[in-house]
Design an enzyme around this catalytic site. Structure first.
Site, PDB file in Angstrom:
ATOM      1  CD  GLU A  40      -2.635   1.441   2.646  1.00 27.75           C
ATOM      2  OE1 GLU A  40      -2.193   0.925   3.751  1.00 27.75           O
ATOM      3  OE2 GLU A  40      -3.565   2.401   2.620  1.00 27.75           O
ATOM      4  NE  ARG A 270       4.279  -8.079  10.119  1.00 27.92           N
ATOM      5  CZ  ARG A 270       3.311  -7.480   9.659  1.00 27.92           C
ATOM      6  NH1 ARG A 270       1.993  -8.026  10.052  1.00 27.92           N
ATOM      7  NH2 ARG A 270       3.429  -6.604   8.847  1.00 27.92           N
ATOM      8  CE  LYS A 280       3.130   0.319   5.634  1.00 29.75           C
ATOM      9  NZ  LYS A 280       2.214   0.324   4.685  1.00 29.75           N
TER      10      LYS A 280
END
Length: 568
Positions: A40, A270, A280
């Site tokens: 994204e 992950r 983030k």
RNA sequence: UGGGGAGUGGUCUAACGGUAGGACAACGGAUUCUGGUUCCGUCAGGUGAGGGUUCGAAUCCUUCCUCCCCAACCA
């Protein structure tokens, strides 16, 4: 067939490779492999993304397929072109090329058409409830949801409303399009998830063409199917979105929208790294709160940060390979990352001498007229990397760390009366220690053995210590930034009661020193990497310019002396 | 009180019913004009726990335990 060749190492496959090979075997996708990396564009990529990039592009490459770069830009209020540029740059820098560059927004029309199809088929409806009402109706983990009063409204009515949503007749939040699945489903994702919301917002690519935007779950799988992705790889937290991923695609029963076979989603764990944070949100906080200087601060686990720190794409790829791919939550040791960059730079970085914490050493029996130059190899084991000449003069800088007024046991370096080798130049004995009024050592005096010119004693006497040095008259000033882990604890989130993770920041994650470096570094260009002998690997910072040398410590050399001393 | 995942040495990861292997870390030692590199060696008494099946189980069955994810009009 040569039978003499040793059996090839049966390199074990990770679970994704096993799946792909099984699909290749069965011919499920006619031998095609097409993956995608779907960021994204709302932030900078970090090393966790690097793992995903290496995985997706690596799989495409390994199986003769390809990989698309697809920006998942379904939320105009959070996304920006600034990020797509940096993401492109990072992927390319890592060494990968994408077959196609796409955007979820490329498919807005197709997504819209399919949505209308679902409405007509009675599989989706416009809901007039507020977000509060929808939330309440969804129930929770333990209690089933309840149907919206609009759930059974006629398809024609939903269709009309949906078109008017698109036409901009309603305000943000006034209505949504929902998939009609099962309000009692034990998987919350299946309780009539939202497909579209109204957002009168400027989209970075489609401008104001749309005021309704698809949600991730709807857009993502459809985009995969439109592109003909075979294996859609994502992280574990999407595992319980998979039934929804499949549901959206399977509603195309006549196969008018998507080609078969449909893509399938697979999930892997992950990457987490010790001594750092990866989300983030927290990375953004570090930037906003000025704990670091920016997204590309060399302490950040961002790709741009690691690049600025001096990491090579090769080292990051090797790291991704070494941590592997599996489904259990994992935290990789940052020491493995450091190992990867040392291994790479050990082989390729030219060697230089740099004195990080300068201490003057005067060779009393060397006159200016006797000064000479020595020729030093750029790499001890790789003569093809050439050499450079380094001036050796009466006044030198050596590192304070290489002198001890009282030599501990096993100390091979300089101390009063001790003899060491000045790398490549000569053997020197410390004869005098000068101090200031406070008792701090300010200068050393010593004598050299002219017979040892070049570094070897003619009588074969053993000198265990070799230290680096720089001629004071020729030395260049350089700013050297010594980086360390950003967080002291392995797991920054594991904080004592009543504290928050900000307090775990390593107060000495950055130490800036005024160093003296050898003259051959005068023309060092931003991005170049060197090994400063005996200290570490350093990269020229992007803020460096002619006449202003700035080096970032990428990684220190292993230091067995500090271990010896720690044990003593 | 729901659903979805996962448990192998300090950390990652292999082993797909047949001697639990590799990498990193750690610890010894050799070599070395970088206390770097390189080389050699050590390091799991056993795969979360119990029970079962089997000649044989990390792998199969079963009970339990622990950890992670899910209740944004985020992705």
């Amino acid at each position: 067939m040569s039978e003499a060749a040793p059996a090839p190492e049966p390199k074990s496959l990770n679970f994704l490779e096993e799946i792909i090979e099984a699909d290749l075997q069965s011919g499920r996708h006619q031998g095609r492999v097409l993956t995608r990396f779907p960021p994204e564009p709302n932030g900078y990529l970090h090393i966790g993304h690097a793992k995903s990039i290496c995985l997706n592009f690596g799989l495409g490459r390994k199986y003769g397929g390809a990989t698309n770069l697809r920006f998942d830009d379904t939320n105009p209020t959070k996304e920006d072109v600034e990020y797509v540029d940096s993401i492109r740059e990072d992927v390319r820098w890592l060494g990968f090329d994408w077959a196609g560059e796409f955007y979820a927004s490329d498919y807005f029309q197709q997504l819209y058409d399919y949505a209308e199809h679902l409405i007509r088929a009675g599989k989706a409806y416009v809901d007039d409830q507020s977000d509060e009402e929808i939330k309440r109706g969804r129930g929770n983990f333990y209690t089933p949801g309840t149907a919206s009063p609009w759930r059974e409204r006629p398809a024609a009515e939903s269709l009309d409303l949906f078109r008017r949503m698109k036409a901009g007749e309603f305000r943000d939040g006034e209505r949504v399009l929902r998939a009609k699945i099962d309000m009692q489903h034990p998987n919350m994702n299946m309780r009539d998830p939202l497909m579209y919301r109204i957002r009168h917002a400027e989209h970075h690519r489609t401008g104001d063409a749309w005021c309704i935007y698809p949600m991730y779950d709807y857009a993502h799988g459809c985009s995969d199917a439109i592109e003909g992705i075979t294996h859609s790889i994502c992280t574990l937290e999407f595992e319980d979105h998979r039934p929804l991923y499949d549901w959206f695609l399977e509603q195309d029963v006549e196969g008018k929208f998507f080609r078969k076979p449909l893509p399938r989603q697979y999930e892997f764990a992950r990457l987490n790294l010790t001594h750092t944070v990866m989300s983030k949100r927290r990375l953004l906080q570090l930037v906003q709160e000025r704990i670091v200087t920016g997204w590309d601060d060399p302490r950040m686990p961002t790709i741009c940060g690691l690049r600025r720190r001096g990491y090579t794409p090769e080292s990051l790829r090797a790291f991704a390979e070494k941590v592997g791919v599996a489904k259990r939550d994992m935290v990789a040791d940052v020491a493995l990352l450091e190992h990867c960059i040392r291994e790479d730079l050990e082989a390729r970085a030219p060697r230089r001498m740099a004195v990080l914490r300068p201490l003057k050493l005067v060779i009393t029996n060397l006159s200016d007229a006797e000064a000479f130059e020595v020729e030093l190899a750029n790499h001890g084991e790789r003569p093809e990397l050439g050499s450079r000449r380094v001036p050796f003069t009466r006044e030198l800088w050596i590192d304070r760390d290489d002198f001890r007024e009282e030599a501990p046991k096993k100390w091979f370096r300089l101390a009063p009366g001790a003899e060491v080798r000045l790398r490549g130049a000569a053997l020197v004995t410390c004869t005098e220690v000068l101090k200031d009024a406070s008792g701090a050592v300010v200068e050393l005096r010593g004598t050299w053995d002219p017979a040892s010119k070049g570094g070897n004693a003619p009588d074969g006497r053993k000198v265990k210590g070799t230290i680096h040095w720089v001629s004071a008259a020729h030395a260049l000033d350089a700013e050297v930034r010594l980086y360390d882990h950003l967080f002291l604890a392995e797991d920054p989130m594991d904080v004592p009661e009543g504290q928050d993770w900000h307090q775990g920041v390593n107060p000495s994650s950055l130490e800036v020193v005024r160093a003296r470096v050898e003259p051959s570094l005068a023309e060092a260009q931003a991005g170049e990497r060197y090994q400063f002998e005996r200290t570490g690997y350093f990269a020229v910072d992007l803020e460096a310019k002619p006449g202003v040398l700035i080096f970032n410590r990428t990684a220190g050399l292993k230091d067995s002396w500090s271990k010896i001393e720690a044990k003593a």
